[in-house]
Structure formats: C-alpha cells, structure tokens
Design an enzyme around this catalytic site. Sequence first.
Site, mmCIF file in Angstrom:
data_model
loop_
_atom_site.group_PDB
_atom_site.id
_atom_site.type_symbol
_atom_site.label_atom_id
_atom_site.label_comp_id
_atom_site.label_asym_id
_atom_site.label_seq_id
_atom_site.Cartn_x
_atom_site.Cartn_y
_atom_site.Cartn_z
ATOM 1 N N LYS A 184 0.833 -1.204 0.000
ATOM 2 C CA LYS A 184 0.000 0.000 0.000
ATOM 3 C C LYS A 184 0.873 1.261 0.000
ATOM 4 O O LYS A 184 2.087 1.173 0.090
ATOM 5 C CB LYS A 184 -0.961 -0.031 1.201
ATOM 6 C CG LYS A 184 -1.851 -1.275 1.224
ATOM 7 C CD LYS A 184 -2.823 -1.364 0.045
ATOM 8 C CE LYS A 184 -3.278 -2.769 -0.250
ATOM 9 N NZ LYS A 184 -4.252 -3.335 0.669
HETATM 10 C C1 LIG Z 1 -5.257 -4.489 0.889
HETATM 11 C C2 LIG Z 1 -6.729 -4.342 0.831
HETATM 12 C C3 LIG Z 1 -7.565 -4.753 1.876
HETATM 13 C C4 LIG Z 1 -7.046 -5.494 3.068
HETATM 14 O O1 LIG Z 1 -6.046 -4.805 3.742
HETATM 15 P P1 LIG Z 1 -5.178 -5.592 4.838
HETATM 16 O O2 LIG Z 1 -4.524 -4.496 5.611
HETATM 17 O O3 LIG Z 1 -4.199 -6.424 4.072
HETATM 18 O O4 LIG Z 1 -6.106 -6.400 5.652
HETATM 19 C C5 LIG Z 1 -8.910 -4.511 1.793
HETATM 20 N N1 LIG Z 1 -9.446 -3.912 0.711
HETATM 21 C C6 LIG Z 1 -8.688 -3.509 -0.321
HETATM 22 C C7 LIG Z 1 -9.328 -2.822 -1.478
HETATM 23 C C8 LIG Z 1 -7.305 -3.736 -0.303
HETATM 24 O O5 LIG Z 1 -6.558 -3.363 -1.336
#
Ligand SMILES: *Cc1c(COP(=O)(O)O)cnc(C)c1O
Length: 387
Positions: A184
Amino acid sequence: MRDTFLPFSTPSLGDEEINEVVDSLRSGWITTGPKVKRFEDDFKAYVGAPFAVPLSSATAGLHLTLLALKIKEGDEIITTPMTFASTVSMIILAGGTPVLADIEPGTLNIDVTKVAEKITPRTRAVIPVHFAGQSCDLDPLFSLARQHNLTIIEDAAHAAGTEYKGRKIGSLDSISIFSFHPNKNITTGEGGMVCTLDETLAEEISLLKFHGMSREAWKRFAASGTPNYDIMLPGYKYNMMDIQAAIGLHQLPRLDGFIDRRKEIAELYNTAFADLAELALPAYAPYQQRHAWHLYTPLVRTELLTIDRDRFMAELKNLNIGSGLHYKAIHHHSWYRENLPVADTELPNASYASDRILSLPLFPGMSDNDANDVIAAVTDVITRFRR
Ligand SMILES: *Cc1c(COP(=O)(O)O)cnc(C)c1O
C-alpha cells in the site's frame, strides 16, 4: 531486456524506519504502546479525522466496523466486485449478505447509479472502494445514504492521501478504513486504521480490538496504571504493535512525496501508452480529486491480441517485469461462484475488466529507467502478439 527482475511493488523503507524499530526492540516495549498512540495521533492529524483506531490490518477494521454496526442475518451490504476478497469476506463473516453493484468502465470505481438500483428495505450499508487511490464519487453516495438511512463505509485501503473535492479521505462523515500492508502507499508491515467522526463507534471498535478489555495492557503496566482490568464483552485480538507503528511514524511524513513520485511514473505510462489501442488506460474521474496512484491498472484488450491476460503477464515476466492482479472480480472466485453466484451479464464492466486487468510496476523507489523498461516490455509484447 533488463538483467534484474523489477517487482510490481516494493516498500520504500529508510534508516529512520529501521532505527525506530530497533529503538522499540531495545526499549523492551514491542507491542501496543506509546508509538501506536503517536502514530494514531499523527494519522488523525494528516487525514483530519477526529477519531481513529489503529489495528492489525484493514481486514480487521472492516470486520470490527461491521460488528460494531451490529449487522445481522439478512442485512444487505452493497459493495464492488472489483476489490480484494476481504472487503466481501468480512461482510459474510459479520453475518451480512454482500450485494455486488457494477463498476464504471473507466475509473473502475463503483457506479453510484448501480448502487441505487440495488437498494432494498434490507440494505444497511454501502462499502465503496477508492480503486487504485482515486476517490469514488462520494456526494451522490452520501445523498443516497441520507435518503435510505444507510451507513457508508469507505474501503480506503488504496486511499491514504486521496482527496475528494478538496477533502482528505478519512475526514468525511462516514467510516474510512486504511491499510498499511507492504504494497500500500505507506506501510507498517501489516496494519490498518479506522477513521470516523463518531466517538461511540470508535470506542466500540477499540473495545472489540483487544479482548473487550476496559484498559489496554500498556496503560495497566505503566508506572501510573493498575494491573486490574475488566472484560466488557468477548473481544478479538486485532491490536497494532509498537514495532509496526515505529515503521508508520516515519512512513507518514513521506506519503505526499511518495504520491508525487507515483503520479510522475503513472503519467510516464499514460503518455507512452496513449497510442496503443491494445491497452485501455485508467481514466481520471471527472470531478475534482487527488489520485493517490496506489496502482496503475490498464486493461489488456485481449480481443485485439492472440494471447490472454495471464499469458501477457507471463511474457512480461520473461522480460524481467513483474505485474500484479488487482483484481480478479469477486464473483469469479470459487467460493462466490458456488455460494453467491452472479452472472457476468449482471456485472458486465467488472467481468470485462476482471479478465483483462493487470497492475504494472508502480512504487516510489522506481527510477525513470525502470519505468522505461516497463514501457519497452509492454510495447514489445503487444507488437509480437497483436492480431
Ligand atoms: C489491501 C486491501 C484490503 C485489506 O487490507 P489488509 O490491511 O491487508 O487487511 C482490503 N481492501 C482492499 C481494497 C485492499 O486493497
């Protein structure tokens, strides 16, 4: 062809992040403590949220938000098929029923007119995803929510730094859930944050995140605290650790610079690919917003090629270029095919994108040369396999 493999994403971690983690390790306090509190305060200040709850992941944030909203069997929650599985899985694990609304063909964000068509007397909430870091059109969504008494839960996993009409995601009158997974825009290793204007909701999520305990461990064991505690309800174990927050404390001040660099690379791609009919490039939304460029996701127009998307990705890999898949649409996954089947004709835009989308390398540590290697490889594959 390049002689080293270029991954589609890799986090930008510097000495400050490393030293802060080492500091936590040497301090003897590694789990939830003062650094988590500081990261929470810094993040709240950055997005402009009055309340925030740091957690072990965005998935945990989705889960606890839905539990705190007391979603019950039969409650419907509308979301997008173009998302990571956890958005939809958490609706099911919280006891609700996911209802998928189709996406817009250009931005790949949820189509608000399709959301409106899916509203029934059982609808409780809508979970839009700010796809690739570009804000969904929130004003019409908020007005639907007011009309039908729905809660808007923004899946802001891609949207740290995103703005909608001059306002940061996280500051609006809804619930926003951010992710700090290593892919992210900023990372804490694993981690998430729920932002809200609703103090009661934030307190409920805080209670659920750590055993339903009235007081967090670090306060109990601090010199001023008492070791006594009380369980207010059966809770989960979804707290963020100081080791994680240590990384986030030094990622957050770099976020705006990261986004600027991501945007430069995305625009290099946009310019280089503008004349390739075989790629449908990501579109900018027509309203004013700040795109955080979490992902660069063109659609490979396989109808103009002799190979499918998976082979396209394999050909890129042969040229030492990594790529990602964000996302195979939810209704194309085995569990959903078997348990909540939706015909492709119901979700034509998501179904079309699902078979053609790929994520090209995009991360702040990339050089212009790296981007040019990606451009050369994509152009080479298209030239060799066009019809
Ligand atoms: C990465 C992601 C998640 C989950 O995030 P985590 O921190 O890995 O649990 C949920 N929704 C979207 C759209 C994502 O890209």
